[in-house]
Design a protein around this motif. Structure first.
Motif, short mmCIF file in Angstrom:
data_model
loop_
_atom_site.label_atom_id
_atom_site.label_comp_id
_atom_site.label_asym_id
_atom_site.label_seq_id
_atom_site.Cartn_x
_atom_site.Cartn_y
_atom_site.Cartn_z
N LEU A 107 40.46 44.31 32.30
CA LEU A 107 39.68 43.51 33.25
C LEU A 107 40.08 43.88 34.68
CD1 LEU A 107 37.77 40.95 33.21
CD2 LEU A 107 39.87 39.63 33.59
N VAL B 83 35.70 43.72 27.24
CA VAL B 83 35.74 44.05 28.68
C VAL B 83 35.90 45.56 28.80
CG1 VAL B 83 36.65 41.98 29.80
CG2 VAL B 83 38.23 43.56 28.71
N SER C 137 39.45 47.90 23.79
CA SER C 137 39.80 46.96 24.86
C SER C 137 40.64 45.82 24.28
CB SER C 137 38.55 46.40 25.54
OG SER C 137 37.79 45.65 24.61
N THR D 128 39.57 39.57 25.72
CA THR D 128 38.96 39.23 27.01
C THR D 128 39.43 37.90 27.62
OG1 THR D 128 37.05 40.51 26.35
CG2 THR D 128 36.73 38.99 28.20
N TYR E 204 41.42 37.19 31.38
CA TYR E 204 40.96 36.31 32.48
C TYR E 204 42.02 35.26 32.79
CZ TYR E 204 36.11 37.91 32.89
OH TYR E 204 34.99 38.64 33.15
#
Ligand code: PMP
Length: 383
Positions: free
Chosen positions: A67, A62, A266, A269, A273
């Motif tokens: 995010l 991401v 990063s 991911t 979420y």
């Protein structure tokens, strides 16, 4: 394998006390109240969400800063809980745990020869990162049994080389909590000079007896020169997922992000979420203090009849116990002996001090099932 030699950049650093005590617990089959993580599972709804996002294909990088929807949620939470405005676009960065955020924040501000004021007992990840950056830790000792900050004393350690003060509230390992007066004192001290603050607030939601967490974000002048660091590992019982974040004004976040992008680029991911969706129900966060207060009280009650002195615990999931009525051994010897002979592992406090400590105090983690706490208490009560 054969190897050339390598001059260590951290010659004094060996195995952390958490590794030492956890390994010892394993070797002796001891109940492990040493390392700070729960022995119960996180909410199944949260693991479901991770699975859902993995299956949906959210498995690639991401944005380096995190995010967007998760940063948005954090911004809303900070506003709701503390009344502070942090721009998700430019002032909130998601990291691979608080550990990475601490690394990036320290690296962003500390230069060769800078001094960093630390309150000891101090969490073990700060000093090595300061030293890797050529900085010099300056220690201000918090005295048992209440481990309160003596701000007059701290002021005496400030000079033209002081670049940064690091605080941690609620505090690991002592369970103390900084008050509103403490924060105002700190604000007064740093107002007139360019000293940065890193505030490690990973236990911000684990605070007891209806106290309000006095985080830096409540003090705008202080927040203007601060990096505030937190961790979903502590908040959602998921220490192994390693997702944390840093709040800082845009100018500070910009420098922080330059380092962050080359440490991890990063953070995982699907976990981001999942946390973003899970956080929509704010009671999942606000109920945490009550949840752990019940465990604290349960553990304290269970060991009431023991010969340990039970120190105050206002936050975190650690209980300090004074064993001076039981033994004259130093804390490392005593902690190791009760692990190997009596099968309860804890953490001695002396490794949290640069020159050790003569206090006879051990730290016990009560983020455990009631059954685990019962078993440990049964043993501790016989010592
Ligand atoms: N700061 C403190 C005071 C901690 O106790 C911990 C975890 N033990 C961390 C930072 C690191 O948090 P994370 O697991 O999110 O890297």
């Amino acid at each position: 394998m054969k190897s050339i030699s390598l001059d260590s950049k951290l010659p004094t650093i060996g195995k952390s006390i958490f590794t030492v005590m956890s390994n010892l617990a394993k070797t002796h089959g001891a109940i492990n109240l040493s390392q700070g993580f729960p022995d119960f599972q996180c909410d199944p709804a949260l693991t479901e969400l991770v699975g859902k996002y993995i299956r949906k294909g959210m498995n690639q990088y991401v944005q380096s800063n995190g995010l967007p929807v998760l940063r948005e949620r954090i911004s809303v939470m900070v506003k709701e809980l503390y009344g502070a405005d942090y721009d998700p676009e430019s002032e909130i960065t998601i990291t691979s745990g608080a550990t990475e955020a601490l690394f990036c924040a320290i690296s962003a501000v500390v230069r060769e020869g800078d001094e960093v004021i630390l309150l000891e007992p101090v969490y073990d990840s700060y000093v090595p990162v300061i030293e890797l950056n050529g900085g010099r830790p300056v220690f201000v000792t918090l005295e048992a049994p209440d481990f309160k900050v003596n701000w007059e004393n701290l002021k005496k350690h400030i000079n033209s080389r002081t670049r940064l003060i690091m605080i941690n509230t609620p505090h690991n390992p002592t369970g103390t909590v900084l008050s509103g007066e403490d924060m105002l004192e700190l604000q007064k001290i740093v107002r007139s000079n360019k000293i940065f603050i890193i505030s490690d607030e990973v236990y911000e939601h684990i605070i007891f007896d209806r106290q309000a967490h006095q985080g830096v974000v409540r003090y705008p002048e202080l927040a203007a020169q601060s990096f505030i660091i937190s961790s979903f590992g502590k908040t959602f019982h998921t220490t192994g997922w390693k997702v944390g974040y840093c709040l800082a004004p845009e100018v500070l976040s910009r420098e922080f992000r330059k380092i962050h992008q080359f440490v991890t680029f990063s953070t995982s991911t699907p976990f981001q979420y999942a946390f973003a969706e899970y956080m929509q129900d704010s009671s999942r966060i606000t109920g945490l203090g009550t949840f752990y207060q019940e465990r604290r009280d349960y553990f304290r009650k269970a060991i009431k009849g023991s010969r340990f002195g039970i120190l105050p615990c206002n936050g975190t999931y650690f209980q300090l116990l004074d064993y001076s009525m039981i033994s004259e051994e130093n804390d490392l010897e005593f902690a190791k002996r009760i692990t190997s002979e009596h099968k309860v592992a804890s953490i001695p406090l002396s490794p949290f001090y640069h020159n050790g400590s003569k206090e006879r105090i051990l730290r016990f983690c009560f983020a455990k099932e009631h059954g685990t706490l019962d078993k440990a208490a049964g043993i501790l009560n016989k010592l």
